[in-house]
Design an enzyme around this catalytic site. Structure first.
Site, PDB file in Angstrom:
ATOM      1  N   ARG A   1     -23.136   8.830  14.044  1.00 49.23           N
ATOM      2  CA  ARG A   1     -22.794   8.698  12.676  1.00 49.23           C
ATOM      3  C   ARG A   1     -21.260   8.239  12.562  1.00 49.23           C
ATOM      4  O   ARG A   1     -20.609   8.453  13.327  1.00 49.23           O
ATOM      5  CB  ARG A   1     -22.839  10.110  11.925  1.00 49.23           C
ATOM      6  CG  ARG A   1     -24.084  10.915  11.972  1.00 49.23           C
ATOM      7  CD  ARG A   1     -25.081  10.259  10.837  1.00 49.23           C
ATOM      8  NE  ARG A   1     -26.264  11.195  10.563  1.00 49.23           N
ATOM      9  CZ  ARG A   1     -27.090  10.831  11.284  1.00 49.23           C
ATOM     10  NH1 ARG A   1     -27.395  10.047  12.112  1.00 49.23           N
ATOM     11  NH2 ARG A   1     -28.265  11.819  11.112  1.00 49.23           N
TER      12      ARG A   1
ATOM     13  N   ARG B   1     -24.188  15.155  18.557  1.00 51.50           N
ATOM     14  CA  ARG B   1     -24.258  13.884  18.022  1.00 51.50           C
ATOM     15  C   ARG B   1     -23.111  13.038  18.606  1.00 51.50           C
ATOM     16  O   ARG B   1     -21.769  13.689  18.940  1.00 51.50           O
ATOM     17  CB  ARG B   1     -24.110  13.480  16.541  1.00 51.50           C
ATOM     18  CG  ARG B   1     -25.385  13.881  16.042  1.00 51.50           C
ATOM     19  CD  ARG B   1     -25.091  13.957  14.396  1.00 51.50           C
ATOM     20  NE  ARG B   1     -26.392  14.057  13.789  1.00 51.50           N
ATOM     21  CZ  ARG B   1     -26.540  14.557  12.436  1.00 51.50           C
ATOM     22  NH1 ARG B   1     -25.325  14.957  11.691  1.00 51.50           N
ATOM     23  NH2 ARG B   1     -27.751  14.560  11.938  1.00 51.50           N
TER      24      ARG B   1
ATOM     25  N   GLY C   1       0.800  -1.206  -0.029  1.00 52.29           N
ATOM     26  CA  GLY C   1       0.030   0.193   0.031  1.00 52.29           C
ATOM     27  C   GLY C   1       0.979   1.374  -0.064  1.00 52.29           C
ATOM     28  O   GLY C   1       1.921   1.352   0.689  1.00 52.29           O
TER      29      GLY C   1
ATOM     30  N   ASP D   1       0.723   2.489   9.002  1.00 52.88           N
ATOM     31  CA  ASP D   1       0.488   1.886  10.102  1.00 52.88           C
ATOM     32  C   ASP D   1       1.519   1.867  11.356  1.00 52.88           C
ATOM     33  O   ASP D   1       1.278   1.415  12.392  1.00 52.88           O
ATOM     34  CB  ASP D   1       0.153   0.227   9.783  1.00 52.88           C
ATOM     35  CG  ASP D   1      -0.995   0.019   9.055  1.00 52.88           C
ATOM     36  OD1 ASP D   1      -1.880   1.053   8.718  1.00 52.88           O
ATOM     37  OD2 ASP D   1      -1.249  -0.940   8.294  1.00 52.88           O
TER      38      ASP D   1
ATOM     39  N   ARG E   1       0.311  -5.160  -4.545  1.00 47.42           N
ATOM     40  CA  ARG E   1       0.706  -5.956  -3.496  1.00 47.42           C
ATOM     41  C   ARG E   1       0.981  -7.413  -4.032  1.00 47.42           C
ATOM     42  O   ARG E   1       0.163  -7.861  -4.806  1.00 47.42           O
ATOM     43  CB  ARG E   1      -0.837  -6.080  -2.579  1.00 47.42           C
ATOM     44  CG  ARG E   1      -0.973  -4.712  -1.814  1.00 47.42           C
ATOM     45  CD  ARG E   1      -2.208  -4.832  -0.655  1.00 47.42           C
ATOM     46  NE  ARG E   1      -2.481  -3.788  -0.300  1.00 47.42           N
ATOM     47  CZ  ARG E   1      -1.881  -3.225   0.958  1.00 47.42           C
ATOM     48  NH1 ARG E   1      -0.969  -3.582   1.413  1.00 47.42           N
ATOM     49  NH2 ARG E   1      -2.640  -2.196   1.310  1.00 47.42           N
TER      50      ARG E   1
HETATM   51  O1  F6P Z   1      -1.177  -1.093   5.219  1.00 50.49           O
HETATM   52  C1  F6P Z   1      -1.731   0.053   4.957  1.00 50.49           C
HETATM   53  C2  F6P Z   1      -2.958   0.126   5.054  1.00 50.49           C
HETATM   54  O2  F6P Z   1      -3.383   1.445   4.710  1.00 50.49           O
HETATM   55  C3  F6P Z   1      -3.829  -0.315   6.057  1.00 50.49           C
HETATM   56  O3  F6P Z   1      -3.850   0.532   7.119  1.00 50.49           O
HETATM   57  C4  F6P Z   1      -5.108  -0.605   5.595  1.00 50.49           C
HETATM   58  O4  F6P Z   1      -5.791  -1.765   6.232  1.00 50.49           O
HETATM   59  C5  F6P Z   1      -5.052  -1.190   4.279  1.00 50.49           C
HETATM   60  O5  F6P Z   1      -3.520  -0.734   3.857  1.00 50.49           O
HETATM   61  C6  F6P Z   1      -5.766  -1.008   3.097  1.00 50.49           C
HETATM   62  O6  F6P Z   1      -5.430  -1.477   1.861  1.00 50.49           O
HETATM   63  P1  F6P Z   1      -5.763  -1.374   0.573  1.00 50.49           P
HETATM   64  O7  F6P Z   1      -5.134  -0.193  -0.080  1.00 50.49           O
HETATM   65  O8  F6P Z   1      -5.281  -2.589  -0.380  1.00 50.49           O
HETATM   66  O9  F6P Z   1      -7.118  -1.239   0.610  1.00 50.49           O
END
Ligand code: F6P
Length: 352
Positions: A270, A167, A10, A132, A73
């Protein structure tokens, strides 16, 4: 020297800034260096899709979001257990391209593959990327602080409208396994409740905390990591957890929490999901500096022929860790982390 460089997994803010730092520093050491920009992560190494990039092309990308190389990926388990031919292709292409070094910018999965390739004899240098912040052995990954900034701004903006309407607003922050981003953005935005995967919550306790915030100020802000789970879900596997949620008609923790609060307290609730906005855009100044330092350090490693390592920030200094040591380990938020302590001290609920 001929260097292959790729960005994998990602994306996040800062990938271009790191490559800029790396290329500028390595060019200063070896003006004849050849940079092979590999397309779309390991995917490009598998299919041998690359182009020779003039160092000048990296000059003006410090503030540019995304990655000029593209990314994809390539799940590690799949590569190693069911697509071993692709691993062989990567090794073969590394040799066909005549690379002296392969520089990989990526997260956990990328580092596992990098460690594997290094073990197979390739000269690999890693750079720790991810919003992350869960890569083992580094205080921070690049991209994290930029995402904290975006998530914080989202929560700040949500707060003014929560206040107007009285809210409960639940902001679902990215982070499936580790709660760093939610923890930092939650504290930075003054959230009343912060829920992270490392601390399974009790819905009763969450509802109580919301009730207290409602009584005190008439609205409530909850920052929930996308991977947050309640106490009953904690012992389940990810698959079992999703199945259980699907049966209950709610797929995410945020929606389940919103439903419970609305039903039990009768307060309008929400859910806001900023999603990939947290990965988009350019890096904040902190990341621009960190990326430049990390990129320049990786160039030093390449020049000195130090391979099988990944760059890290430890105690304020840039250093490196062995890929074999950090691959496959996750840096979770320790439940007794000092930030959690501080947040609890000022009355933030973690739903415990
Ligand atoms: O690893 C980074 C991240 O943004 C995570 O926080 C998230 O869960 C995931 O990638 C989302 O992945 P994708 O871009 O494949 O939807």
């Amino acid at each position: 020297m001929r260097i292959g460089i790729l960005t994998s997994g990602g994306d996040c803010a800062g990938l271009n800034a790191v490559m800029r730092g790396f290329v500028k520093a390595i060019t200063a050491v070896d003006p004849k260096v050849e940079i092979y920009g590999i397309k779309d992560g390991y995917g490009g190494l598998i299919s041998r899709e690359y182009r020779v990039i003039e160092p000048g092309e990296f000059a003006d990308i410090l503030k540019l979001g995304g990655t000029i190389l593209g990314t994809s990926r390539q799940p590690y388990k799949k590569l190693i257990f069911t697509e071993r031919d692709k691993v062989e292709q990567m090794k073969e292409n590394y040799r066909k391209m005549g690379l002296d070094v392969l520089v990989v910018l990526g997260g956990q999965g990328t580092h596992k593959t990098a460690a594997f390739l290094s073990g197979e004899g390739l000269n690999v240098i890693g750079l720790p990327k991810t919003i992350d912040n869960d890569i083992w052995g580094t205080d921070f990954t690049f991209g994290f602080h930029s995402a904290v900034s975006v998530a914080t701004e989202c929560i700040d903006r949500v707060q003014t409208t929560a206040e107007s309407h009285g809210r409960v607003m639940i902001v679902e922050v990215m982070g499936n396994k580790a709660g760093w981003l939610t923890l930092y953005a939650g504290i930075a935005s003054g959230a009343d409740v912060i829920l992270i995967p490392e601390i399974p919550y009790s819905i009763d306790k969450v509802v109580k905390a919301v009730e207290r915030a409602e009584e005190r100020k008439g609205f409530c802000i909850i920052a929930v990591a996308e991977g947050a789970m309640d106490e009953s879900e904690a012992p389940l596997t990810k698959k079992e957890r999703f199945q259980k949620r699907a049966e209950q008609g709610e797929t995410t923790a945020s929606n389940r929490i919103a439903k419970a609060i609305a039903e039990r307290l009768g307060v309008e609730t929400r859910v806001v999901v900023p999603g990939h906005i947290q990965r988009g855009g350019g890096p904040v100044p902190y990341d621009r500096v960190l990326c430049t330092q990390m990129g320049a350090y990786a160039a030093r490693l390449a020049a000195e022929g130090r391979f099988g390592v990944t760059v890290a920030l430890v105690g304020g200094g840039i250093t490196c860790n062995s890929l074999a040591d950090i691959a496959g380990k996750t840096k979770f938020v320790p439940p007794r982390h000092e930030l959690i302590r501080a947040a609890k001290d000022i009355g933030v609920s973690f739903g415990e």
